[in-house]
Structure formats: C-alpha cells, structure tokens
Design a protein around this motif. Structure first.
Motif, PDB file in Angstrom:
ATOM      1  N   SER A  40       0.842  -1.194   0.000  1.00 44.23           N
ATOM      2  CA  SER A  40       0.000   0.000   0.000  1.00 44.23           C
ATOM      3  C   SER A  40       0.879   1.245   0.000  1.00 44.23           C
ATOM      4  O   SER A  40       1.839   1.341   0.779  1.00 44.23           O
ATOM      5  N   LEU A  41       0.558   2.172  -0.903  1.00 41.03           N
ATOM      6  CA  LEU A  41       1.320   3.413  -1.066  1.00 41.03           C
ATOM      7  C   LEU A  41       2.780   3.151  -1.402  1.00 41.03           C
ATOM      8  O   LEU A  41       3.618   4.037  -1.292  1.00 41.03           O
ATOM      9  N   GLY A  42       3.073   1.921  -1.796  1.00 42.10           N
ATOM     10  CA  GLY A  42       4.418   1.584  -2.210  1.00 42.10           C
ATOM     11  C   GLY A  42       5.358   1.163  -1.103  1.00 42.10           C
ATOM     12  O   GLY A  42       6.465   0.689  -1.378  1.00 42.10           O
TER      13      GLY A  42
ATOM     14  N   PRO B 128       3.443  -7.479  -0.213  1.00 43.01           N
ATOM     15  CA  PRO B 128       2.656  -7.922  -1.377  1.00 43.01           C
ATOM     16  C   PRO B 128       1.680  -9.008  -0.951  1.00 43.01           C
ATOM     17  O   PRO B 128       1.980  -9.820  -0.067  1.00 43.01           O
ATOM     18  N   ARG B 129       0.508  -9.048  -1.582  1.00 43.51           N
ATOM     19  CA  ARG B 129      -0.541  -9.955  -1.139  1.00 43.51           C
ATOM     20  C   ARG B 129      -1.446 -10.334  -2.309  1.00 43.51           C
ATOM     21  O   ARG B 129      -1.471  -9.656  -3.337  1.00 43.51           O
TER      22      ARG B 129
END
Length: 218
Positions: free
Chosen positions: A187-189, A194-195
């Motif tokens: 989220s937001l980098g 990772p999911r």
C-alpha cells in the motif's frame, strides 16, 4: 430546573448533530466519493453476490462416505478444503471467518496450544499440496489479528498453484501467471507486504477455466 432544561436541550442538539446529521453527511460523502467501499466492497459473479473483498471465507466441499454426506456428533455436515480452489489463511474467528466474532487467539509464541495448532496446520497444508512441511509459509500457519484477512502471501499462492492446476486440468504456468497478475503490491508503495486476494483469485480462476463441475462436464 433551568440547569436541567439546559442539559436536555444540549442533549437534544448534540444527538441531532453528532448522532444524526454527522453520520448522514459522512454516508452521503462516502457514497459519492467511494461508493464501492462504502457498500462493503462487495463482489459479484455470474451467479450473484459471492462475498466481500474485505473478508476472508472458506472454500470447502462436503465430506462424503459411500455417496452420503458425513455429519458430526450434532448433525452438522463435515467439510474439507476443496482442492480445486486456493485456500485462505487460517481463521481464529468462530465458525470460520465469522464477522460477528472477529478475533485473534491471543496465544503467546510459546503457548503449547499454539505450537500444537501450528504443527497441525503445517501437516494439513503439506498433505493437501504435496510439499515438504518446511516449505509451508508462515501465513498458512497463523491466523491474522482479525481472523478475517482475505489475503495470502504470493509465496502461499504459488505453493498452491500446482495442486489447483492439477485438479482443474490446467498448465501450472497458467495458474502461476494468474497469481502474478492478481498480486497486489505494498500500500502506497511501502506499507505492508505484497498480497493476493483469495476470493478474487478464485473468481478469476473460475472465469478463466470454468468451475470444477463445468470442467468435468466438458
């Protein structure tokens, strides 16, 4: 009496502002700005509503014996993981991903019950996917804090890919490619890991290859 009257008026005003107007305003803004999120991020397929992107769920099938469903001591049908579908991580919520009992076990890392539960889950996953127990990733062994997490790690998804491909008569590379396509980044980098959303992955699998029953009929 004047103080009582002022208190009642304040209660009435605050109830109307904070309890009625404010929630209605936020609801209206949410419906305009993020309507899908405001409605619960519901997911539908050709068969209708199937779940929410925000809640995990079980992908199981009934256990049968001599063609008849097996039930437990109180008459509840016994189920087992459906090998044709990707499986979610374990849930500590009662009944399996029950949103009314969202919780974690709160066991400490050295709690013997947790250690036994982890080893049991490790053996089940290893047997289901035909891998060495040491290959089972952590998110297949531990429930999330809410017990309702709809995501698994890419490592756990790739571990299951060979089994899902075999059950559906697909090439393993095709299933792994689908996993890669649906892997979400941080989220937001930079927040989180990772999911892969299991519900979206299984729906994409059904749309690409047809449900297991349809594949068998073909």
């Amino acid at each position: 009496m004047r103080q009582l009257g002022a208190g009642l008026r304040a209660l009435l005003v605050l109830t109307l502002v904070v309890g009625v107007a404010y929630p209605l305003l936020l609801t209206a803004v949410a419906q305009v700005v993020l309507p899908d999120h405001a409605d619960g991020s519901l997911v539908a397929s050709r068969d209708g509503l199937v779940g929410s992107e925000l809640l995990g769920q079980s992908f199981t099938r009934p256990v049968t014996e001599d063609g008849e469903p097996v039930t437990d001591a109180v008459g509840v049908p016994v189920t087992e993981p459906d090998p044709a579908y990707f499986q979610n991580r374990p849930s500590a919520a009662g009944g399996g991903y029950d949103p009314l009992s969202s919780s974690a076990s709160n066991y400490g890392p050295e709690n013997p019950d947790l250690v036994a539960l982890v080893e049991e889950r490790r053996a089940l996953v290893a047997a289901l996917d035909g891998v060495d127990p040491e290959q089972v990733p952590p998110d297949a062994l531990l429930a999330s804090g809410s017990g309702l997490d709809p995501h698994i790690s890419p490592a756990y998804a790739h571990l299951q890919a060979a089994r899902v491909a075999r059950e559906r008569g697909l090439a393993p590379e095709q299933v792994r490619r689908l996993v890669d396509d649906l892997t979400q980044g941080r989220s937001l980098g930079f927040l989180g890991e990772p999911r892969v959303n299991v519900l979206l992955l299984n729906l994409a699998l059904d749309e690409q290859a047809g449900t297991p029953d349809e594949a068998d009929s073909e």
